[in-house]
Design a protein around this motif. Structure first.
Motif, PDB file in Angstrom:
ATOM      1  N   LEU A 252     105.503  -0.936  68.153  1.00 38.53           N
ATOM      2  CA  LEU A 252     105.700  -0.105  66.975  1.00 38.53           C
ATOM      3  C   LEU A 252     105.539  -0.935  65.696  1.00 38.53           C
ATOM      4  N   THR A 253     106.046  -2.137  65.691  1.00 35.12           N
ATOM      5  CA  THR A 253     105.917  -3.023  64.530  1.00 35.12           C
ATOM      6  C   THR A 253     104.455  -3.374  64.271  1.00 35.12           C
ATOM      7  N   THR A 254     103.732  -3.733  65.305  1.00 32.13           N
ATOM      8  CA  THR A 254     102.320  -4.097  65.171  1.00 32.13           C
ATOM      9  C   THR A 254     101.500  -2.902  64.670  1.00 32.13           C
ATOM     10  N   THR A 255     101.744  -1.738  65.246  1.00 30.87           N
ATOM     11  CA  THR A 255     101.020  -0.538  64.828  1.00 30.87           C
ATOM     12  C   THR A 255     101.305  -0.211  63.363  1.00 30.87           C
ATOM     13  N   THR A 256     102.552  -0.301  62.977  1.00 33.44           N
ATOM     14  CA  THR A 256     102.919  -0.032  61.585  1.00 33.44           C
ATOM     15  C   THR A 256     102.238  -1.010  60.641  1.00 33.44           C
ATOM     16  N   LEU A 257     102.240  -2.283  60.989  1.00 34.10           N
ATOM     17  CA  LEU A 257     101.593  -3.285  60.144  1.00 34.10           C
ATOM     18  C   LEU A 257     100.078  -3.080  60.087  1.00 34.10           C
TER      19      LEU A 257
ATOM     20  N   ILE B 217      98.518  -0.356  60.189  1.00 33.53           N
ATOM     21  CA  ILE B 217      98.219   0.822  59.370  1.00 33.53           C
ATOM     22  C   ILE B 217      98.531   0.562  57.903  1.00 33.53           C
ATOM     23  N   PHE B 218      99.708   0.024  57.615  1.00 34.40           N
ATOM     24  CA  PHE B 218     100.150  -0.094  56.225  1.00 34.40           C
ATOM     25  C   PHE B 218      99.529  -1.247  55.450  1.00 34.40           C
TER      26      PHE B 218
ATOM     27  N   LEU C  37      96.067  -0.073  54.316  1.00 29.36           N
ATOM     28  CA  LEU C  37      96.276   0.997  53.351  1.00 29.36           C
ATOM     29  C   LEU C  37      96.723   0.426  52.006  1.00 29.36           C
ATOM     30  N   PHE C  38      97.633  -0.530  52.032  1.00 28.90           N
ATOM     31  CA  PHE C  38      98.072  -1.196  50.804  1.00 28.90           C
ATOM     32  C   PHE C  38      96.916  -1.926  50.129  1.00 28.90           C
ATOM     33  N   MET C  39      96.097  -2.624  50.923  1.00 29.69           N
ATOM     34  CA  MET C  39      94.952  -3.350  50.367  1.00 29.69           C
ATOM     35  C   MET C  39      93.955  -2.385  49.718  1.00 29.69           C
ATOM     36  N   LEU C  40      93.712  -1.253  50.330  1.00 27.31           N
ATOM     37  CA  LEU C  40      92.787  -0.256  49.781  1.00 27.31           C
ATOM     38  C   LEU C  40      93.302   0.312  48.459  1.00 27.31           C
TER      39      LEU C  40
END
Length: 174
Positions: free
Chosen positions: A27-32, A34-35, A38-41
């Protein structure tokens, strides 16, 4: 004594309990995954105007050029396509000094979307009228080539790189 060891072992497990991140690695890896992109974009799209330049890296085709009345400058209009089949064309106007030791220096003074009808006209030795219009929009402007630039996106007016390259930056009102 066995009771005492069990009590010690149960208290040590509560003290050495793993962090949430270590207990849920997927769950931690998946969240990282994705986010972080997204933050970089979002950061890229919000900060891009502040680092914009008028650099087109010699892209595009020369559409039209016209020498100034006294022959000191030549104005050139280029069309640079972008976006593939669904894209468009950006119009760039460069001013090139034609005589003297500064003959290789090119200054870009105009960038806007292509609207269909383009024309360059010198009004005086240092004043250039750039016409870029259609039935639905008009980005026609007259610029003093020494100290004014026009950016149809408005990015050059916000850019930290461009601050020392103009006195007046013009952009469409939105």
């Amino acid at each position: 004594m066995e009771r005492h060891q069990q009590a010690n072992s149960s208290s040590s497990t509560t003290k050495s309990r793993k962090l949430w991140i270590r207990r849920h690695p997927i769950l931690t890896t998946t969240t990282l995954l994705i986010f972080i992109p997204l933050f970089m974009l979002v950061a890229y799209s919000n900060l891009r105007p502040y680092f914009s330049t008028f650099e087109r890296s010699e892209q595009g085709e020369l559409s039209y050029s016209i020498p100034s009345r006294n022959g000191e400058y030549t104005a050139e209009i280029y069309g640079v396509p972008y976006g593939g089949a669904a894209g468009g064309v950006t119009i760039w106007v460069d001013v090139r000094k034609t005589n003297g030791s500064d003959a290789s220096i090119v200054k870009t003074i105009y960038r806007a979307e292509h609207h269909g009808n383009n024309h360059l006209e010198w009004e005086s030795e240092n004043t250039l009228r750039i016409e870029n219009w259609s039935k639905y929009s008009d980005e026609t402007i007259t610029l003093n080539i020494e100290d004014e630039i026009y950016d149809g996106r408005g990015w050059a007016c916000k850019s930290l790189h461009m601050k020392d390259q103009y006195v007046h930056c013009l952009s469409p009102e939105k």
